[in-house]
Design a protein around this motif. Structure first.
Motif, mmCIF file in Angstrom:
data_model
loop_
_atom_site.group_PDB
_atom_site.id
_atom_site.type_symbol
_atom_site.label_atom_id
_atom_site.label_comp_id
_atom_site.label_asym_id
_atom_site.label_seq_id
_atom_site.Cartn_x
_atom_site.Cartn_y
_atom_site.Cartn_z
ATOM 1 N N THR A 271 -7.803 18.907 -2.814
ATOM 2 C CA THR A 271 -6.345 18.979 -2.844
ATOM 3 C C THR A 271 -5.823 18.103 -1.710
ATOM 4 O O THR A 271 -6.086 18.371 -0.544
ATOM 5 N N MET A 272 -5.101 17.050 -2.078
ATOM 6 C CA MET A 272 -4.640 16.069 -1.099
ATOM 7 C C MET A 272 -3.119 16.020 -1.114
ATOM 8 O O MET A 272 -2.502 15.869 -2.167
ATOM 9 N N THR A 273 -2.513 16.131 0.073
ATOM 10 C CA THR A 273 -1.061 16.145 0.193
ATOM 11 C C THR A 273 -0.626 15.219 1.316
ATOM 12 O O THR A 273 -1.208 15.234 2.405
ATOM 13 N N ASP A 274 0.392 14.394 1.044
ATOM 14 C CA ASP A 274 0.996 13.538 2.073
ATOM 15 C C ASP A 274 -0.057 12.711 2.805
ATOM 16 O O ASP A 274 -0.052 12.611 4.039
ATOM 17 N N SER A 275 -0.947 12.098 2.054
ATOM 18 C CA SER A 275 -2.053 11.367 2.655
ATOM 19 C C SER A 275 -2.200 9.985 2.023
ATOM 20 O O SER A 275 -1.567 9.670 1.005
ATOM 21 N N VAL A 276 -3.053 9.154 2.620
ATOM 22 C CA VAL A 276 -3.232 7.765 2.194
ATOM 23 C C VAL A 276 -4.721 7.453 2.082
ATOM 24 O O VAL A 276 -5.508 7.791 2.980
ATOM 25 N N ILE A 277 -5.102 6.797 0.978
ATOM 26 C CA ILE A 277 -6.442 6.235 0.823
ATOM 27 C C ILE A 277 -6.249 4.735 0.646
ATOM 28 O O ILE A 277 -5.744 4.285 -0.391
ATOM 29 N N ARG A 278 -6.640 3.939 1.633
ATOM 30 C CA ARG A 278 -6.324 2.511 1.568
ATOM 31 C C ARG A 278 -7.472 1.639 2.068
ATOM 32 O O ARG A 278 -8.272 2.029 2.915
ATOM 33 N N ASP A 279 -7.551 0.433 1.477
ATOM 34 C CA ASP A 279 -8.418 -0.648 1.959
ATOM 35 C C ASP A 279 -9.886 -0.253 2.042
ATOM 36 O O ASP A 279 -10.619 -0.716 2.926
ATOM 37 N N VAL A 307 -2.574 5.589 -2.906
ATOM 38 C CA VAL A 307 -3.879 4.934 -3.043
ATOM 39 C C VAL A 307 -3.601 3.446 -3.151
ATOM 40 O O VAL A 307 -3.117 2.971 -4.179
ATOM 41 N N VAL A 308 -3.890 2.684 -2.102
ATOM 42 C CA VAL A 308 -3.402 1.310 -2.042
ATOM 43 C C VAL A 308 -4.459 0.365 -1.468
ATOM 44 O O VAL A 308 -5.176 0.687 -0.526
ATOM 45 N N GLY A 309 -4.571 -0.817 -2.090
ATOM 46 C CA GLY A 309 -5.366 -1.902 -1.542
ATOM 47 C C GLY A 309 -6.857 -1.684 -1.524
ATOM 48 O O GLY A 309 -7.573 -2.282 -0.709
ATOM 49 N N ASN A 310 -7.371 -0.861 -2.405
ATOM 50 C CA ASN A 310 -8.812 -0.614 -2.470
ATOM 51 C C ASN A 310 -9.472 -1.621 -3.408
ATOM 52 O O ASN A 310 -8.840 -2.166 -4.313
ATOM 53 N N HIS A 311 -10.779 -1.838 -3.194
ATOM 54 C CA HIS A 311 -11.498 -2.861 -3.951
ATOM 55 C C HIS A 311 -12.796 -2.293 -4.509
ATOM 56 O O HIS A 311 -13.563 -1.645 -3.779
ATOM 57 N N ALA A 312 -13.029 -2.563 -5.779
ATOM 58 C CA ALA A 312 -14.308 -2.247 -6.421
ATOM 59 C C ALA A 312 -14.852 -3.548 -6.984
ATOM 60 O O ALA A 312 -14.189 -4.202 -7.794
ATOM 61 N N LYS A 339 1.421 7.316 -5.656
ATOM 62 C CA LYS A 339 1.417 5.913 -6.040
ATOM 63 C C LYS A 339 0.004 5.352 -5.978
ATOM 64 O O LYS A 339 -0.748 5.619 -5.046
ATOM 65 N N VAL A 340 -0.316 4.529 -7.002
ATOM 66 C CA VAL A 340 -1.573 3.787 -7.060
ATOM 67 C C VAL A 340 -1.176 2.321 -7.108
ATOM 68 O O VAL A 340 -0.757 1.806 -8.158
ATOM 69 N N LEU A 341 -1.307 1.621 -5.977
ATOM 70 C CA LEU A 341 -0.708 0.298 -5.822
ATOM 71 C C LEU A 341 -1.708 -0.725 -5.297
ATOM 72 O O LEU A 341 -2.463 -0.446 -4.359
ATOM 73 N N GLY A 342 -1.729 -1.908 -5.903
ATOM 74 C CA GLY A 342 -2.429 -3.050 -5.331
ATOM 75 C C GLY A 342 -3.920 -2.906 -5.206
ATOM 76 O O GLY A 342 -4.530 -3.454 -4.284
ATOM 77 N N ASN A 343 -4.547 -2.193 -6.126
ATOM 78 C CA ASN A 343 -5.999 -2.044 -6.125
ATOM 79 C C ASN A 343 -6.624 -3.055 -7.078
ATOM 80 O O ASN A 343 -5.975 -3.528 -8.015
ATOM 81 N N THR A 344 -7.910 -3.370 -6.878
ATOM 82 C CA THR A 344 -8.568 -4.413 -7.661
ATOM 83 C C THR A 344 -9.931 -3.965 -8.153
ATOM 84 O O THR A 344 -10.749 -3.462 -7.364
ATOM 85 N N ALA A 345 -10.179 -4.183 -9.450
ATOM 86 C CA ALA A 345 -11.510 -4.040 -10.039
ATOM 87 C C ALA A 345 -11.986 -5.429 -10.422
ATOM 88 O O ALA A 345 -11.342 -6.108 -11.226
#
Length: 449
Positions: A271-279, A307-312, A339-345
């Motif tokens: 359970t994730m609230t008010d958090s960021v997963i980035r880069d 969730v922003v700017g992550n790379h796979a 928001k799910v923004l600017g991620n790349t596969a």
């Protein structure tokens, strides 16, 4: 009251008073000396009541040899209720010392760690645990009891094994809480030659864990190339986790010829609230990547999060599912006002499915309450296949309520690519995606290609 009863009552009262007099909290100032710290922990373990050990301000306690009674650890195991007030001190393993983790909290132990840095631990097995021989648990801290870490750092620790490795920084098998804490620069590495795994470069979690106002960043998970092994994220989640007001960033999972998953590898509930997963980056040349940020085989609820700017990336013919989030066959993902923004596969010469989210094998995805899926990219240069810039869907169900899918890019299905299963749009806008909004044509009711 009879005389005999009165006597018994008086004796009992005296015994209780005596016990209460012995079982009192104590505070001890610990000089800047490893031997004094070891003695203070041993004394606290043998006393009744809670003890506070106040370390010398900004001292570095450098451990040069393991604890005699627990040679897998640098300090005596915590077996009672102890608070360590660090005052900015560091407890570290000397670079030339034998391999050992810094701290073990035993099943009977309760440790509160305040304003302390734990660094340089190097675990090579788990002491006295019901796990397979050679398994690694917690390069910095192994918690079997109750652990609370406040305003502290767990940095530059390593869990390494030729069998199976987990928990570069912390391995939690008990109950743990992190408040305003950095877990960074830690590593879990599998070095064997058979198919195996490394999990939790920062934290391997097998018990209830709460993370508040904390940062999990620049941790690494690696496995031996071309063994088909699994690199399973900065946080390996095998028991419930609550994350609030925290950042998970700049972590890396690497599995050439194997399987890599993002910073959060979930097999339980998060359970994730008010958090960021980035880069964060997950990389598997010639292999498979499931989620640059999240590989979800459990249940993930994200509220007001980013969730922003992550790379796979899986070059040389590999496969990527989910530049940001990959949902497994029994996985459940709910995004609320997130928001799910600017991620790349990216999969040069291979297959990239879902620049933002991939729901490939029968999971359940719900996107609701003004959530955005935007500016994500699925690409496979060199003759590969890239589908679903925003979302790739097959087999399971994906429902979008009151949300937006815009400005995503892919080879086909710039917004949404639906291979099979069910995709439902309710008061949801899908627009300005390239080369089209939804594919194949008419596959998503209410979406104009």
């Amino acid at each position: 009251m009879s005389a005999s009863l009165a006597l018994v009552t008086a004796l009992a009262g005296g015994a209780i008073a005596q016990t209460q007099a012995v079982a009192h909290a104590t505070t001890v100032d610990v000089p800047c000396s490893v031997s004094d710290l070891v003695e203070a922990i041993n004394t606290a373990n043998g006393s009744l009541g809670a003890d506070t050990l106040r370390l010398a301000r900004k001292c570095t306690y450098k451990l040069t040899s393991p604890d005699a009674a627990n040679p897998a650890n640098g300090l005596p195991a915590i077996t009672s209720e102890i608070t360590i007030d660090g005052n900015g001190a560091t407890i570290t393993r000397g670079k030339s010392a034998a391999a050992f983790r810094i701290l073990l909290v035993a099943g009977t132990g309760t440790l509160t760690l305040n304003k302390t840095t734990i660094s340089g631990g190097r675990a090579t097995d788990c002491p006295a645990l019901p796990v397979p021989p050679g398994q690694v648990c917690g390069g910095g801290i192994n918690n079997q009891g109750t652990l609370t870490v406040n305003h502290s750092r767990v940095i530059d620790n390593t869990a390494t094994s030729s069998v199976f490795a987990e928990g570069g920084g912390i391995d939690n098998d008990g109950m743990a809480t992190l408040n305003d804490t950095d877990v960074s620069g830690n590593t879990a590495e599998y070095t064997g030659t058979d198919l195996s795994a490394a999990s939790g470069g920062a934290i391997a979690n097998d018990g209830p864990l709460t993370v508040r106002y904390s940062r999990v960043h620049h941790n690494t998970v690696t496995v031996t190339p071309d063994t088909g092994s699994f690199a399973l994220g900065a946080m390996g989640v095998f028991a419930p986790v609550t994350i609030e007001h925290s950042i998970i960033s700049d972590n890396r999972s690497s599995a050439p010829g194997g399987v890599a998953r993002g910073a959060l590898d979930i097999s339980s509930t998060v359970t994730m609230t008010d958090s960021v997963i980035r880069d964060n980056t997950a990389s598997a040349p010639r292999g498979t990547v499931n989620g640059g940020a999240v590989g979800n085989g459990g249940t993930l609820l994200m509220t007001r999060s980013l969730v922003v700017g992550n790379h796979a990336t899986a070059p040389n013919g590999g496969t990527v599912t989910g530049g940001a989030i990959s949902v497994g066959p029994v996985g459940e993902l709910t995004l609320r006002n997130s928001k799910v923004l600017g991620n790349t596969a990216s999969a040069r010469g291979g297959t990239a499915q879902g620049g933002g989210i991939s729901n490939l094998l029968g999971g359940t995805v719900k996107v609701e309450r003004s959530s955005w899926i935007s500016d994500n990219t699925a690409k496979a240069p060199g003759g590969g296949t890239a589908q679903g810039g925003g979302i790739y869907h097959a087999v399971g169900s994906t429902t979008l309520n009151d949300s937006t899918v815009t400005d995503n890019k892919a080879g086909d299905g710039g917004g949404i690519f639906k291979a099979s299963g069910t995709v439902a749009l309710n008061n949801t806008v899908v627009k300005r995606n390239k080369p089209n909004n939804c594919a194949p044509p008419n596959s998503v009711p209410g979406c104009i290609g």
